[in-house]
Structure formats: structure tokens, C-alpha cells
Scaffold this motif. Structure first.
Motif, PDB file in Angstrom:
ATOM      1  N   ILE A 291       0.907  -1.541   0.226  1.00 32.52           N
ATOM      2  CA  ILE A 291      -0.281  -0.337   0.065  1.00 32.52           C
ATOM      3  C   ILE A 291       0.992   1.148   0.130  1.00 32.52           C
ATOM      4  O   ILE A 291       1.497   1.580   0.992  1.00 32.52           O
ATOM      5  N   TYR A 292       0.776   1.891  -0.813  1.00 27.41           N
ATOM      6  CA  TYR A 292       1.744   3.172  -1.075  1.00 27.41           C
ATOM      7  C   TYR A 292       1.079   4.748  -1.043  1.00 27.41           C
ATOM      8  O   TYR A 292      -0.296   4.576  -1.687  1.00 27.41           O
ATOM      9  N   VAL A 293       1.765   5.315  -0.696  1.00 31.17           N
ATOM     10  CA  VAL A 293       0.988   6.623  -0.462  1.00 31.17           C
ATOM     11  C   VAL A 293       2.081   7.665  -1.337  1.00 31.17           C
ATOM     12  O   VAL A 293       3.376   7.884  -0.540  1.00 31.17           O
ATOM     13  N   ILE A 294       2.154   8.359  -2.454  1.00 29.73           N
ATOM     14  CA  ILE A 294       2.937   8.986  -3.567  1.00 29.73           C
ATOM     15  C   ILE A 294       2.200  10.873  -2.928  1.00 29.73           C
ATOM     16  O   ILE A 294       1.115  11.284  -3.417  1.00 29.73           O
ATOM     17  N   ARG A 295       3.031  11.359  -2.738  1.00 30.26           N
ATOM     18  CA  ARG A 295       2.955  12.944  -2.409  1.00 30.26           C
ATOM     19  C   ARG A 295       4.875  13.592  -2.958  1.00 30.26           C
ATOM     20  O   ARG A 295       5.438  13.150  -2.816  1.00 30.26           O
ATOM     21  N   LYS A 296       3.900  14.547  -3.138  1.00 30.46           N
ATOM     22  CA  LYS A 296       5.130  15.610  -3.789  1.00 30.46           C
ATOM     23  C   LYS A 296       5.577  16.808  -2.145  1.00 30.46           C
ATOM     24  O   LYS A 296       4.455  17.450  -2.138  1.00 30.46           O
ATOM     25  N   ASN A 297       6.393  16.573  -2.112  1.00 27.47           N
ATOM     26  CA  ASN A 297       6.847  16.837  -0.350  1.00 27.47           C
ATOM     27  C   ASN A 297       8.028  18.402  -0.917  1.00 27.47           C
ATOM     28  O   ASN A 297       9.357  18.030  -1.071  1.00 27.47           O
ATOM     29  N   GLY A 298       8.035  19.262  -1.286  1.00 31.26           N
ATOM     30  CA  GLY A 298       8.499  20.132  -2.161  1.00 31.26           C
ATOM     31  C   GLY A 298       9.124  20.015  -3.450  1.00 31.26           C
ATOM     32  O   GLY A 298       8.337  19.905  -3.855  1.00 31.26           O
ATOM     33  N   PRO A 299      10.896  19.951  -3.276  1.00 32.03           N
ATOM     34  CA  PRO A 299      11.293  19.934  -4.947  1.00 32.03           C
ATOM     35  C   PRO A 299      11.316  17.964  -4.980  1.00 32.03           C
ATOM     36  O   PRO A 299      11.486  17.397  -6.188  1.00 32.03           O
ATOM     37  N   GLU A 300      11.538  16.934  -3.714  1.00 33.15           N
ATOM     38  CA  GLU A 300      11.226  15.883  -3.845  1.00 33.15           C
ATOM     39  C   GLU A 300      10.134  15.006  -3.936  1.00 33.15           C
ATOM     40  O   GLU A 300       8.727  16.057  -3.377  1.00 33.15           O
ATOM     41  N   GLN A 301      10.251  14.349  -4.504  1.00 35.40           N
ATOM     42  CA  GLN A 301       8.611  13.254  -4.137  1.00 35.40           C
ATOM     43  C   GLN A 301       8.912  12.023  -3.217  1.00 35.40           C
ATOM     44  O   GLN A 301      10.080  10.801  -3.615  1.00 35.40           O
ATOM     45  N   VAL A 302       8.526  12.181  -2.288  1.00 33.17           N
ATOM     46  CA  VAL A 302       8.716  10.718  -1.149  1.00 33.17           C
ATOM     47  C   VAL A 302       6.972   9.461  -1.352  1.00 33.17           C
ATOM     48  O   VAL A 302       5.747   9.878  -1.627  1.00 33.17           O
ATOM     49  N   VAL A 303       7.463   8.694  -1.399  1.00 36.04           N
ATOM     50  CA  VAL A 303       7.034   7.267  -1.065  1.00 36.04           C
ATOM     51  C   VAL A 303       6.835   6.712   0.001  1.00 36.04           C
ATOM     52  O   VAL A 303       7.843   6.340   0.216  1.00 36.04           O
ATOM     53  N   TYR A 304       5.662   6.301   0.758  1.00 39.01           N
ATOM     54  CA  TYR A 304       5.543   6.105   1.831  1.00 39.01           C
ATOM     55  C   TYR A 304       4.638   4.409   1.427  1.00 39.01           C
ATOM     56  O   TYR A 304       3.602   4.844   0.852  1.00 39.01           O
ATOM     57  N   GLN A 305       5.010   3.878   2.583  1.00 40.80           N
ATOM     58  CA  GLN A 305       4.858   1.988   1.567  1.00 40.80           C
ATOM     59  C   GLN A 305       3.994   1.779   3.328  1.00 40.80           C
ATOM     60  O   GLN A 305       4.510   1.785   4.447  1.00 40.80           O
ATOM     61  N   LEU A 306       3.071   1.154   3.519  1.00 38.70           N
ATOM     62  CA  LEU A 306       2.896   0.502   4.573  1.00 38.70           C
ATOM     63  C   LEU A 306       2.715  -0.820   4.180  1.00 38.70           C
ATOM     64  O   LEU A 306       1.669  -1.236   3.160  1.00 38.70           O
ATOM     65  N   ASP A 307       2.368  -2.133   4.714  1.00 37.87           N
ATOM     66  CA  ASP A 307       2.439  -3.233   5.040  1.00 37.87           C
ATOM     67  C   ASP A 307       1.471  -3.236   5.858  1.00 37.87           C
ATOM     68  O   ASP A 307       0.267  -3.716   6.707  1.00 37.87           O
ATOM     69  N   GLY A 308       0.051  -3.565   4.804  1.00 34.36           N
ATOM     70  CA  GLY A 308      -1.306  -3.889   5.690  1.00 34.36           C
ATOM     71  C   GLY A 308      -1.320  -5.348   6.881  1.00 34.36           C
ATOM     72  O   GLY A 308      -2.321  -5.612   7.154  1.00 34.36           O
ATOM     73  N   ARG A 309       0.241  -6.497   6.005  1.00 34.20           N
ATOM     74  CA  ARG A 309      -0.743  -7.673   7.207  1.00 34.20           C
ATOM     75  C   ARG A 309       0.282  -7.724   7.901  1.00 34.20           C
ATOM     76  O   ARG A 309       0.189  -8.196   8.842  1.00 34.20           O
TER      77      ARG A 309
END
Length: 361
Positions: A291-309
Motif C-alpha cells: 500500500i503506497y502513498v505518493i506525495r510531492k514534498n517540495g522539490p522531492e517526491q516521497v513514497v510511503y509504504q504500508l504493509d497491511g499484513r
């Protein structure tokens, strides 16, 4: 769209490729959603520097008369002086265009404060009342009349408030002009006079424009921090705009039951709520560990990953707050990806194979 954790750096950024190359898209930073990260994100939000709105705060004072206001003045025991300056004289009674034109063009009954802030009053002459309260203007006029009248008693009030106004726009019931009268015009008062915020309005995205500067107001956040929104005092010429919730959406895609764009609830939406409102992870093709959350944080792009299990995944998803324009993506399982690849290469091959090995009748 497929994510693979090996393609991302962990809390580091890759060097930028040379312009014009095919790899101009920088590999985003990959961060795993953990209880520590959730706490850190919450602390960052709470300590986030917000815009200084101290210039909007103030204590309401009495109404001051300004250019354009219409005053009603009564001198006791002297009816000939009351409103004698601009009382409309009625012409011959008639019908047709003349009567309607006279009704719309006749000046209001009262004393109009001219462009220099002055009124003309019998015996008193020119009296400058701009910038004075009603009590101050009454006392000034009484002192002027005392030279000609014995102990004059004067009643002065603003009959028509026409000098100060604010404009309310956006997601309110009745957008438009709001005149400032003797009741202090606060932000809450202006919104209530406009009929209140519509269900489509975002109370966390209220913009106050004053002298060309935009101030962003988050009403729920102000209340949470102990700031009374009624302390935001508006002045003449302010423009208030209540933005729509559609301007702060979160996009949910991938292997969920109902991919959609979700509006935030007054500036707040958690990962758990976003997945829930999208019907949850597709049980036949979704990979709960990706499960990913893609976010543009200023000049960079951050991808957060959640292991739902993992244990406590639901608690972490509930504590992880999303930001406007975030993209929530649920990856497909390896089996689903394999099935789709085979279906693209050999259309109908899988269904034929299943039919060939199926039970005969």
C-alpha cells in the motif's frame, strides 16, 4: 503502475540525471510507515509554521461614521431642523415612468456624509463627522447648536450604513456584498450573514484577502488551538473566499474495490478512511503488503509504504494523515500481474486451458 521496493532509495535521493536523458524522473524517496514515522509526521504537522494572522485579530470597537453614510438627526422640540437637509419632496401624484423614476432617484431622507466627511446642518453649518462615533458626532453637533438654542437635545444615529463593506465569495449560501454596520463584522459574522458554509465548502480553506495579501484560515485548527474565530475582525474592502472541498482531493487507485478521488473532510483524511471510502483492498487482486502513498514534498517526491499484513497496520493507517493531492495506490499481487501478462500475450489462452482440463459432462 507497479511498485517494487528495490527501485527506491531509503530516505535518500538519487543524483539528478543529465537534462535530456530518458531518466529525468528521479527515483522518489521510499519510507516505510511505522509507528515512529506516524508520531514524527504528527509532530511535524503540529509544529508546522502557519501563516501569521495577528494582523487580522483585534477587539471590536464602536462604529465610526465615514463618507457615504446617511445620518438621521432629530433636535428635540425643533422638528423644523430634523432631516431638513435631504428630505425628498413629493411631486404631483401620477403614474407611469415619471413616478417610478422619482421613486428610484430620490435622495434618502437624512444627512449624507459627503466625500470630505462633512454634513450640512442648519445653524451648525459644516460639521465634520467622519471618523467619529455616533455619540461623539451627537455631542459635537449639540455644542454647535448651543450657540443658538438653549440646551439643545440631539438624537443622532446612522440611518443607512453605506461606507464600509466586505465581499463574501465561494462555497456559501448567499455570496455577495455584506455591509458593515454597528454590529462588529468578524469572520464568523460575515459567513453567517452569507447563509453559512455549504456542505461542499472546506472550513479549513478560508481565504481572507486584505490589501492584496491572502491569509489562509483553518477554522477547525484555530478552535483546536484555543483561538476564537470571532476575534478575526474584518475591515472595509476585505474579500473572503470559502474554497470548495473539491480543490483538496486525494486520489485512490490501483487494486481497490472503487478507485476514486476523495475530498478531504475540512482538511483532514487518514489513510484508513481513504481505503475504507474506496471499498477497501480488492480481495482477489490486491496485495495488502504493498500500500503506497505518493506525495510531492517540495522539490522531492516521497513514497510511503504500508504493509497491511503487519500487526497494528490498521492503527498506523488510521494515524497516518494524508495531504491534498496525495495518491494512494494499492499494488496487485504477483499472481494477478502474471495473469494479466499472459492474457495480453495470449488472449483467450487461459480460458481455453481451463476449459480443456475442466470436468467433462
Amino acid at each position: 503502475m507497479h511498485f517494487n521496493g528495490s527501485n527506491y532509495s531509503s530516505d535518500t535521493k538519487e543524483p539528478e540525471p543529465a537534462p535530456g536523458t530518458a531518466a529525468e524522473n528521479i527515483n522518489p524517496v521510499l519510507r516505510h510507515i511505522t509507528p515512529q514515522l506516524v508520531r514524527t509526521e504528527r509532530e511535524v504537522r503540529e509544529k508546522q509554521v502557519t501563516q501569521d494572522i495577528s494582523k487580522l485579530l483585534g477587539k471590536p470597537g464602536p462604529y465610526t461614521i465615514e463618507t457615504g453614510d446617511v445620518l438621521s438627526i432629530v433636535v428635540w422640540d425643533h422638528p423644523e431642523l430634523s432631516n431638513s437637509a435631504t428630505v425628498a419632496t413629493a411631486g404631483p401624484v401620477g403614474t407611469g415612468a415619471d413616478a417610478s423614476t422619482s421613486a428610484t432617484t430620490a435622495p434618502p431622507a437624512g444627512f449624507i456624509v459627503d466625500h470630505e466627511g462633512i454634513i450640512q446642518f442648519p445653524y451648525a453649518g459644516e460639521v465634520k463627522v467622519a471618523g467619529l462615533t455616533q455619540d461623539q458626532a451627537r455631542n459635537l453637533l449639540a455644542n454647535r447648536l448651543a450657540k443658538y438654542l438653549k440646551q439643545p437635545k440631539v438624537t443622532l444615529r446612522v440611518q443607512s450604513f453605506r461606507s464600509k463593506r466586505v465581499y463574501v465569495d465561494g462555497e456559501v449560501k448567499n455570496p455577495g456584498l455584506q455591509a458593515i454596520n454597528d454590529i462588529p463584522m468578524t469572520l464568523v459574522e460575515a459567513i453567517n450573514r452569507a447563509g453559512g458554509v455549504l456542505p461542499s465548502g472546506d472550513q479549513s480553506q478560508i481565504i481572507v484577502n486584505r490589501a492584496g495579501v491572502n491569509y489562509s484560515i483553518n477554522l477547525p485548527q484555530l478552535v483546536q488551538r484555543g483561538v476564537n474565530p470571532a476575534s478575526i475582525l474584518l475591515t472595509s474592502g476585505d474579500v473572503i473566499r470559502v474554497r470548495s472541498r473539491d480543490e483538496s482531493k486525494v486520489f485512490v487507485s490501483g487494486e481497490v474495490v472503487s478507485p476514486r478521488a476523495l475530498p478531504m473532510h475540512n482538511g483532514r483524511l487518514t489513510l484508513n478512511e481513504a481505503l475504507g471510502e474506496s471499498g477497501g483492498i480488492n480481495p482477489t487482486s490486491g496485495d495488502g503488503s504493498q500500500i503506497y502513498v505518493i506525495r510531492k514534498n517540495g522539490p522531492e517526491q516521497v513514497v510511503y509504504q504500508l504493509d497491511g499484513r503487519s500487526p497494528g497496520a490498521l492503527a498506523m493507517a488510521e494515524g497516518f494523515e494524508l495531504s491534498p493531492k496525495d495518491v494512494v495506490y494499492v499494488a496487485a499481487t504477483p499472481l494477478a500481474n502474471w495473469h494479466r501478462s499472459i492474457s495480453l500475450l495470449l488472449p483467450g489462452a487461459l480460458s481455453s486451458a481451463v476449459g480443456a482440463v475442466g470436468p467433462t459432462r
